[in-house]
Enzyme design. Structure first.
Site, PDB file in Angstrom:
ATOM      1  N   ASP A   1       0.836  -1.206   0.000  1.00 40.42           N
ATOM      2  CA  ASP A   1       0.000   0.000   0.000  1.00 40.42           C
ATOM      3  C   ASP A   1       0.871   1.255   0.000  1.00 40.42           C
ATOM      4  O   ASP A   1       2.019   1.225   0.454  1.00 40.42           O
ATOM      5  CB  ASP A   1      -0.909  -0.028   1.242  1.00 40.42           C
ATOM      6  CG  ASP A   1      -2.088   0.913   1.104  1.00 40.42           C
ATOM      7  OD1 ASP A   1      -2.277   1.502   0.020  1.00 40.42           O
ATOM      8  OD2 ASP A   1      -2.829   1.066   2.095  1.00 40.42           O
TER       9      ASP A   1
ATOM     10  N   ASN B   1     -10.359  -3.416  -6.936  1.00 40.74           N
ATOM     11  CA  ASN B   1      -9.539  -2.352  -7.556  1.00 40.74           C
ATOM     12  C   ASN B   1     -10.049  -1.911  -8.938  1.00 40.74           C
ATOM     13  O   ASN B   1      -9.627  -0.875  -9.456  1.00 40.74           O
ATOM     14  CB  ASN B   1      -8.067  -2.778  -7.660  1.00 40.74           C
ATOM     15  CG  ASN B   1      -7.320  -2.699  -6.344  1.00 40.74           C
ATOM     16  OD1 ASN B   1      -6.357  -3.432  -6.105  1.00 40.74           O
ATOM     17  ND2 ASN B   1      -7.730  -1.792  -5.460  1.00 40.74           N
TER      18      ASN B   1
HETATM   19  C1  FPP Z   1      -1.858   0.134  -3.489  1.00 42.14           C
HETATM   20  O1  FPP Z   1      -1.381   1.447  -3.366  1.00 42.14           O
HETATM   21  C2  FPP Z   1      -1.236  -0.508  -4.638  1.00 42.14           C
HETATM   22  C3  FPP Z   1      -1.891  -1.102  -5.670  1.00 42.14           C
HETATM   23  C4  FPP Z   1      -3.364  -1.226  -5.758  1.00 42.14           C
HETATM   24  C5  FPP Z   1      -1.150  -1.661  -6.814  1.00 42.14           C
HETATM   25  C6  FPP Z   1       0.012  -2.471  -6.381  1.00 42.14           C
HETATM   26  C7  FPP Z   1       0.825  -2.851  -7.535  1.00 42.14           C
HETATM   27  C8  FPP Z   1       2.174  -2.828  -7.523  1.00 42.14           C
HETATM   28  C9  FPP Z   1       2.990  -2.445  -6.352  1.00 42.14           C
HETATM   29  C10 FPP Z   1       2.935  -3.263  -8.695  1.00 42.14           C
HETATM   30  C11 FPP Z   1       2.751  -4.734  -8.839  1.00 42.14           C
HETATM   31  C12 FPP Z   1       3.736  -5.300  -9.705  1.00 42.14           C
HETATM   32  C13 FPP Z   1       3.528  -6.411 -10.407  1.00 42.14           C
HETATM   33  C14 FPP Z   1       4.676  -7.024 -11.059  1.00 42.14           C
HETATM   34  C15 FPP Z   1       2.212  -7.054 -10.587  1.00 42.14           C
HETATM   35  P1  FPP Z   1      -2.416   2.642  -3.542  1.00 42.14           P
HETATM   36  O2  FPP Z   1      -2.490   3.013  -4.980  1.00 42.14           O
HETATM   37  O3  FPP Z   1      -3.734   2.268  -2.939  1.00 42.14           O
HETATM   38  O4  FPP Z   1      -1.722   3.786  -2.703  1.00 42.14           O
HETATM   39  P2  FPP Z   1      -2.460   4.926  -1.889  1.00 42.14           P
HETATM   40  O5  FPP Z   1      -3.230   4.258  -0.789  1.00 42.14           O
HETATM   41  O6  FPP Z   1      -1.344   5.770  -1.394  1.00 42.14           O
HETATM   42  O7  FPP Z   1      -3.350   5.656  -2.873  1.00 42.14           O
END
Ligand code: FPP
Length: 256
Positions: free
Chosen positions: A29, A77
């Site tokens: 996250d 998501n």
């Molecule tokens: C949550 O942070 C993250 C995600 C929903 C996406 C996670 C994906 C990756 C880290 C890359 C994955 C890589 C591969 C190879 C599949 P957020 O966007 O919710 O952050 P925030 O809470 O700060 O908005």
């Protein structure tokens, strides 16, 4: 080997290599906040987050972790803006295109759990190719949760068990917790299907529909670090915290 030799002492982070958690699951996250803090678009955080996946895969494998499960995309998501979803869907393509040789070099096998058939075709292709390319690797399993949701997973399992009962292959009295486990997407990870430790980054303290059945006895570790800033040392800190916990699994005796 003396007990001192078994310790990794890097920047005062001590890890007992004899008690490395077998299965570490991570809710990655804070990508969006990491980017916003730098006045960058949210997707820049996801890109950096992908690089962190590479670093942590290598670090976990070097420490002797057996299964590393990463929550990359949840069944919820899809509610995000289309452009962000499209970007995240391209990440596995870019990740596997550049990283499969390293995975093979490190003997890491790729596994994916989730409703893969609902992913864009290019993403499915990249994922299936990576699974195929690494199928003979016998070291750590890098398990991506992609289009995964625990409630959907449990619902699918219950439907499958109900069907087995309907077909006369199973009596209702024969349904045990093991029956449930055997019908979950983590079954192929046995005997390490349940995480020893569940980590969530960026200060949020929620499970967000991740492995709800499997974390029944996991140690929960919440760190303030945003996922793109998570390093091999942060991983060692998490393991150090885990090693300081007393796991009792509902009993009285220390088993860890
Ligand atoms: C949550 O942070 C993250 C995600 C929903 C996406 C996670 C994906 C990756 C880290 C890359 C994955 C890589 C591969 C190879 C599949 P957020 O966007 O919710 O952050 P925030 O809470 O700060 O908005």
């Amino acid at each position: 080997m003396s007990s001192t030799d078994k310790k990794v002492d890097n920047q005062n982070i001590e890890v007992d290599l004899d008690h490395i958690p077998n299965h570490i699951a991570i809710i990655m996250d804070g990508n969006g906040r990491w980017a916003q803090k730098r006045h960058l678009p949210r997707v820049a955080g996801h890109k950096q987050g992908m690089n962190t996946v590479k670093t942590i895969t290598k670090a976990a494998s070097d420490l002797g972790v057996k299964v590393l499960t990463l929550y990359a995309f949840s069944t919820e998501n899809w509610k995000r803006p289309k452009a962000e979803v499209n970007y995240i869907m391209k990440l596995p393509v870019s990740f596997f295109n550049t990283f499969v040789p390293d995975l093979i070099k490190n003997n890491v096998r790729v596994n994916v759990m989730g409703y893969i058939e609902e992913l864009p075709e290019g993403t499915q292709k990249a994922v299936n190719q990576a699974i195929e390319d690494t199928k003979d690797c016998t070291g750590m399993v890098l398990n991506f949760a992609l289009n995964y949701g625990s409630q959907a997973e449990i619902t699918t399992a219950v439907k499958s068990i109900a069907n087995q009962v309907k077909m006369g292959n199973l009596e209702p009295e024969e349904v045990t917790p093991d029956t449930i486990s055997e019908n979950l997407m983590t079954h192929s990870l046995a005997p390490f299907e349940n995480p020893d430790v569940l980590v969530r980054t960026s200060g949020e303290e929620r499970l967000s529909n991740f492995l709800l059945w499997q974390v029944a006895y996991s140690e929960l570790v919440f760190v303030q670090t945003h996922w793109p800033d998570f390093t091999a040392d942060t991983l060692k800190e998490v393991i150090h915290t885990f090693q300081g916990r007393q796991r009792r699994f509902g009993g009285l005796k220390e088993t860890n």
